[in-house]
Design a protein around this motif. Structure first.
Motif, PDB file in Angstrom:
ATOM      1  N   GLN A   1      41.155  40.261  48.888  1.00 37.66           N
ATOM      2  CA  GLN A   1      40.434  41.374  49.495  1.00 37.66           C
ATOM      3  C   GLN A   1      39.219  40.517  50.216  1.00 37.66           C
ATOM      4  O   GLN A   1      38.921  41.136  51.265  1.00 37.66           O
ATOM      5  N   GLN A   2      38.769  39.324  49.922  1.00 40.14           N
ATOM      6  CA  GLN A   2      37.714  38.633  50.791  1.00 40.14           C
ATOM      7  C   GLN A   2      38.457  38.128  51.838  1.00 40.14           C
ATOM      8  O   GLN A   2      37.721  38.064  52.916  1.00 40.14           O
TER       9      GLN A   2
ATOM     10  N   ASP B   1      44.096  38.933  43.557  1.00 48.98           N
ATOM     11  CA  ASP B   1      43.769  39.853  44.353  1.00 48.98           C
ATOM     12  C   ASP B   1      42.148  40.145  45.003  1.00 48.98           C
ATOM     13  O   ASP B   1      41.945  40.328  45.981  1.00 48.98           O
ATOM     14  N   LEU B   2      41.262  39.476  44.298  1.00 51.74           N
ATOM     15  CA  LEU B   2      40.022  39.138  44.500  1.00 51.74           C
ATOM     16  C   LEU B   2      40.032  38.384  45.957  1.00 51.74           C
ATOM     17  O   LEU B   2      39.113  38.884  46.800  1.00 51.74           O
TER      18      LEU B   2
ATOM     19  N   LEU C   1      34.706  34.124  43.338  1.00 54.33           N
ATOM     20  CA  LEU C   1      35.545  35.183  42.861  1.00 54.33           C
ATOM     21  C   LEU C   1      34.684  35.313  41.411  1.00 54.33           C
ATOM     22  O   LEU C   1      35.029  34.672  40.447  1.00 54.33           O
ATOM     23  N   ASN C   2      34.339  36.469  41.216  1.00 55.57           N
ATOM     24  CA  ASN C   2      33.427  36.486  39.935  1.00 55.57           C
ATOM     25  C   ASN C   2      32.473  35.412  39.686  1.00 55.57           C
ATOM     26  O   ASN C   2      31.762  34.866  40.592  1.00 55.57           O
TER      27      ASN C   2
ATOM     28  N   LYS D   1      44.297  38.842  38.956  1.00 51.25           N
ATOM     29  CA  LYS D   1      43.222  39.417  39.134  1.00 51.25           C
ATOM     30  C   LYS D   1      42.537  38.760  40.017  1.00 51.25           C
ATOM     31  O   LYS D   1      41.789  39.078  40.991  1.00 51.25           O
ATOM     32  N   TYR D   2      42.324  37.398  39.810  1.00 49.89           N
ATOM     33  CA  TYR D   2      41.462  36.564  41.020  1.00 49.89           C
ATOM     34  C   TYR D   2      42.342  36.377  42.080  1.00 49.89           C
ATOM     35  O   TYR D   2      41.440  36.452  43.252  1.00 49.89           O
TER      36      TYR D   2
END
Length: 993
Positions: free
Chosen positions: A608-609, A604-605, A667-668, A601-602
């Motif tokens: 994206q960034q 993927d984040l 990341l979050n 999940k991280y």
């Protein structure tokens, strides 16, 4: 190439009857006669050559295993049709028994026979149709006149029936023993000739003895019978002996602890061949509790009023034996047994095996006083072996002392209700949808299908009911796929996925399959319901949509298809002299770490960034694409027509990208740092193809990574030449061991007086084309390919052999030998065993072997490293910490390591005479080693000034060109024989460790 068959048995003809022609035909006749002999025997025979390849496969073997001789001869070994798990178990057992490693293959089948040991064992074969055959295998080795093994003969006998008979007999004996113990029944057998008596342990326990008495006599029995019953017991036995008829009586006994108990005795006389009495056999059962129950039953007038109730089974049960003491006719109706049959049974005998545990637990709660009653839905087994679902209501009646006197049991037959509930569940789950439907029982046998199933598969309900749905298998999914599918169903209760199946007409099609487990009120699976949807048309449409898609769904960047299209367009523009172009390959450094530590999940984040930052660094005319994973590509167009200017423009954009990527990511709630490595290729003349550009940019990117990552590198032809050279070297490396191209060189190690104390073994590769290849060129390739394990074992074997040779010579018997161990080699689970076995095989003095490890090898899993080192250290093998001071040195673990020696790295020694920092570091290392009790040796000593300074600092052992360069063994030993180190001196700086 097919292997020529080997003649395993030679049948000579009479010499004087052979003409020249007959001599030529003799082998053919012998082979034919050989096959005829094997096919005529009444057992299955398999003959192999010395390597295990089947050469003879007789008719019996064909019939038993389902293969034809043509399918196996010269193609497979007997191990290929044997159960793999049994091969592993047999190999492990033999390895332990004979203390030698045996592979789980043909060697495991013939190991004993190959050593002249008669070998007969059980083995399971896998028939051609996939079924299993339990067999007894007898193996012998076939030898020629010189007693050399030329093959093996395996004689195979079907053992399936005998195995099942033994299993049934074992289970019967186990059940008999269990029944006798649970019912407090003892058995005895008295020999009337020698008056010896066999008894079961339970027999003597009934009379209060905890162990079997050495002897048991009729007189001893009478001493236990109460005096008021003794005369009657004696009369019964005398009458039985006189009339030769069985006896059956009840009496009271007094146990050795004084307690009075009731027993029941049943037995008979057994005569010899002449009709004279030879033995008395019988059983004795403690029926005290039954007597108490009978007495209590007589007093339970209230309970007896319920016995004639026609709608519910009633009974009184002993809490210890669980025997039915009293019961009504309704219970007989529910179970299908007669009154007399139930009177001889216990509750445990009719209880379903899978329900016994919970019923037993409830009984234990009552007996312990934790409960007075319980209600339970469970299953009884009727006389006709069908299952009766019952509601059991049990209440205990206690004595005035509080112990359980008896159990009152009410049994309600709820079978019809259960079946109705089950059918309702099936109907509610399976047939409220319009897709194709299948309903199976818990074993996977089809019970119902709907019309949509017939439409999709072509099979009618009549054709499939009662079958397993495996007839739908397409063959495109392996066993692992189905194993994972059923694992998911068993763990979660459901599974769904796209799957390939086969219609009745043979067409293979794609469907979306959902399987749901249906469970009863107790959570037990009773059925499986499957819904299937034909998605052939949908998949075709989806594939077309996917083909038309040009963008990466995660980042929104161009995908490979769109990128290739734009590169082709850029190449066309280049031909029109519209400016140069460039292609950048970008790979995130250590991207795998974020997936491993924070999760995908991280990851993927982060991707994206990164995509957003890349877009912000390029011009509107440029293209940013993601090929997959953490691989990005940037296409730059419209650059200067001058190569220098185009390269400068590209580097400026690349530097901007690297700077942007180096900024922290949010990341979050996690802050993360990441860099990238970029490879660049410019569009040069002659115009390259798309794949050429990809390859060039990829090569440049890997050079950026090799430069320490977070770098940008341009492609040039020398890079590609280097890649080709390394690829060829890697290919040749695989043959180097087999062709004995490796050689050990030895570099002397001396003490403070320059006397030889040992050497370090250093590997060299004598390449047939490139000459001498040094370790820094091929060891990294060996690490990449995994060949380092084989090479490392070769080095260890060669070193041990050399040590053993030195031990035989007075001038070299005291020398030690240091061997470098790679990280992969050290981390093998069997590393300790490999070293131990090798040392023992060559019979070396383990104290002369020194293993050199690096700090980085020990940083991970320090406890495991210490365990391995301590095990070898206990045998006498010593450890040296190589290149000390260049890695991550933790004093916390250093003091725990069972080291013998620290090796000062040559990088500290090189400038020790001119650099005060190096002198301080060397002094620190020497002082620390002395405090920890470690020996110190300095490597790379090339000048007398360096040695003098090291001596002054406290170092007493040295290695380097001052004393000798690495030499082949013959030159090394020659220099030792001359008792001079002058022959070892050299200034060739190309000699690398």
């Amino acid at each position: 190439m097919q292997k020529e068959p080997t003649t395993l048995i030679s049948i000579p003809s009479t010499p004087q009857d052979l003409t020249e022609t007959s001599r030529e035909e003799a082998p053919l006749k012998s082979a034919a006669l050989q096959r005829a002999i094997f096919n005529s025997v009444n057992f299955s025979s398999i003959a192999t050559d010395a390597q295990g390849i089947i050469q003879i496969f007789n008719i019996g073997a064909e019939s038993m295993l389902g293969y034809t001789a043509a399918e196996v001869i010269n193609k497979i070994t007997p191990a290929d049709i044997s159960d793999p798990q049994e091969l592993v178990m047999r190999a492990a057992a033999l390895s332990q028994e004979y203390a030698t490693p045996i592979t789980a293959g043909f060697d495991a089948l013939i190991f004993k026979a190959s050593h002249g040991i008669e070998d007969i064992y059980e083995l399971t074969y896998i028939r051609k149709d996939g079924s299993r055959l339990s067999a007894i295998v007898s193996v012998i080795s076939l030898r020629d006149d010189q007693h050399d093994i030329i093959g093996y003969l395996l004689m195979v006998t079907d053992n399936s029936a005998q195995k099942q008979t033994k299993l049934a007999q074992s289970r019967s004996e186990e059940l008999t023993c269990f029944a006798l113990t649970m019912t407090h029944t003892g058995i005895w057998d008295l020999n009337l000739t020698d008056h010896t008596a066999y008894r079961s342990l339970e027999h003597d326990r009934i009379f209060g003895y905890q162990e079997l008495l050495p002897n048991w006599t009729y007189k001893l029995l009478l001493t236990h019978v109460l005096p008021e019953d003794r005369a009657e017991v004696n009369r019964i036995f005398n009458d039985a002996f006189a009339t030769k008829t069985p006896w059956h009586f009840q009496c009271r006994i007094r146990r050795v602890d004084g307690e009075v108990r009731w027993i029941m005795a049943i037995g008979e006389l057994r005569n010899d061949d002449t009709g004279n009495p030879q033995r008395k056999i019988g059983i004795v059962q403690d029926i005290t509790e039954i007597k108490k129950m009978e007495e209590a039953v007589h007093k339970a007038d209230l309970i007896s009023n319920f016995y004639n109730m026609p709608f519910i089974g009633m009974g009184i049960v002993s809490p210890t034996t669980l025997r039915w003491l009293k019961f009504n006719s309704k219970l007989c109706d529910i179970l299908g047994y007669s009154h007399a049959e139930i009177a001889e049974m216990s509750c445990a005998e009719i209880c379903h095996p899978k329900d016994k545990a919970k019923a037993t637990a409830e009984i234990k709660r009552i007996l312990s006083g934790a409960s007075e009653a319980y209600t339970l839905d469970m299953r009884f087994i009727r006389k006709d072996d069908t299952v009766a679902f019952v509601n059991l209501n049990v209440k205990c009646v206690r004595t005035t002392e509080g112990s359980v006197n008896y159990l009152v049991v009410m049994v309600e037959d709820i079978t019809e209700r259960k079946l109705a509930d089950n059918n309702l569940r099936i109907a509610a789950t399976a047939f409220q949808v319009q897709e194709g439907m299948m309903v199976t029982d818990a074993k996977g046998i089809l019970l119902r299908v709907n019309n949509a199933f017939t439409t999709i598969t072509g099979y009618s309900a009549q054709e499939v009911i009662g079958k397993n749905p495996r007839f739908l298998n397409s063959g495109r999914h392996d066993a692992n796929f189905h194993t994972q599918m059923w694992s998911t169903i068993n763990n979660t209760g459901a599974w769904s996925s796209e799957i390939w199946n086969r219609r009745k007409d043979g067409e293979v099609y794609q469907e979306y399959l959902t399987i749901t487990a249906v469970k009863d009120a107790n959570g037990k699976v009773t059925n499986y319901v499957a819904t299937l949807t034909d998605i052939t048309t949908d998949k075709a449409a989806a594939l077309e949509i996917q083909r038309l898609a040009f963008y990466d769904p995660l980042t929104g960047l161009a995908n490979r298809r769109l990128l290739v299209d734009r590169i082709q367009h850029a190449l066309v523009s280049r031909t029109r002299n519209e400016g140069k172009g460039a292609l950048m390959f970008l790979d995130l450094d250590y991207f795998k770490n974020i997936n491993d530590t924070l999760g995908h999940k991280y990851g993927d984040l982060l991707l994206q960034q990164v995509a957003k930052r890349l877009m912000s660094c390029v011009r509107e005319s440029d293209t940013v694409a993601r090929l997959g994973g953490d691989e990005f590509v940037v296409l730059l167009e419209g650059l200067s027509n001058k190569v220098i200017d185009a390269a400068a423009q590209t580097k400026a954009i690349g530097d901007k990208i690297l700077a942007s990527l180096n900024q922290p990511y949010q990341l979050n709630l996690q802050q993360y740092h990441c860099s990238g490595s970029i490879g660049v290729t410019l569009f040069e003349d002659p115009m390259p193809g798309v794949e050429d550009l990809f390859r060039q940019a990829d090569i440049a990117m890997y050079h950026a990574k090799e430069s320490g990552r977070n770098h940008l590198r341009f492609f040039d032809p020398e890079m590609q030449e280097k890649i080709h050279y390394l690829a060829a070297l890697k290919k040749d490396l695989r043959k180097a061991l087999d062709q004995q191209q490796f050689q050990l060189y030895y570099q002397i190690q001396v003490d403070a007086l320059k006397c030889p104390i040992g050497a370090e073994a250093l590997i060299r590769w004598q390449h047939p084309e490139h000459g001498l290849v040094l370790p820094d060129k091929f060891i990294p390739l060996a690490e990449q390919t995994g060949l380092i394990l084989s090479i490392g074992q070769w080095v260890l074997e060669t070193a041990c052999a050399q040590l053993k040779a030195w031990e035989q010579n007075e001038s070299t018997c005291n020398l030690t030998l240091s061997v470098n161990v790679s990280a992969k080699q050290f981390r093998q689970t069997n590393f300790v065993t490999q070293v131990t076995d090798t040392g023992q095989r060559y019979g070396i003095n383990p104290a002369k072997l020194k293993l050199e490890l690096t700090e980085s090898m020990l940083a991970n899993n320090i406890d495991k490293s210490i365990t391995a080192m301590s095990t070898l250290n206990a045998l006498g093998i010593r450890f040296s910490l190589d290149d000390f001071g260049t890695g991550y040195s933790s004093l916390q673990y250093l003091k725990r390591l069972p080291l013998y020696q620290l090796k000062i790295d040559q990088s500290f020694v090189r400038d020790i005479t001119v650099d005060s920092n190096d002198r301080a570091l060397v002094l620190t290392i020497i002082t620390m080693a002395e405090n920890l009790g470690f020996e110190v040796i300095a490597e790379g000593v090339e000048t007398k000034e360096q040695q003098a300074l090291l001596l002054k600092k406290g170092c007493r052992h040295f290695q380097g060109y001052l004393f000798g360069k690495p030499l082949p063994i013959k030159q090394f030993e020659e220099a030792l024989k001359q008792k001079s180190l002058s022959g070892l001196h050299a200034n060739n700086s190309h000699w690398l460790k």
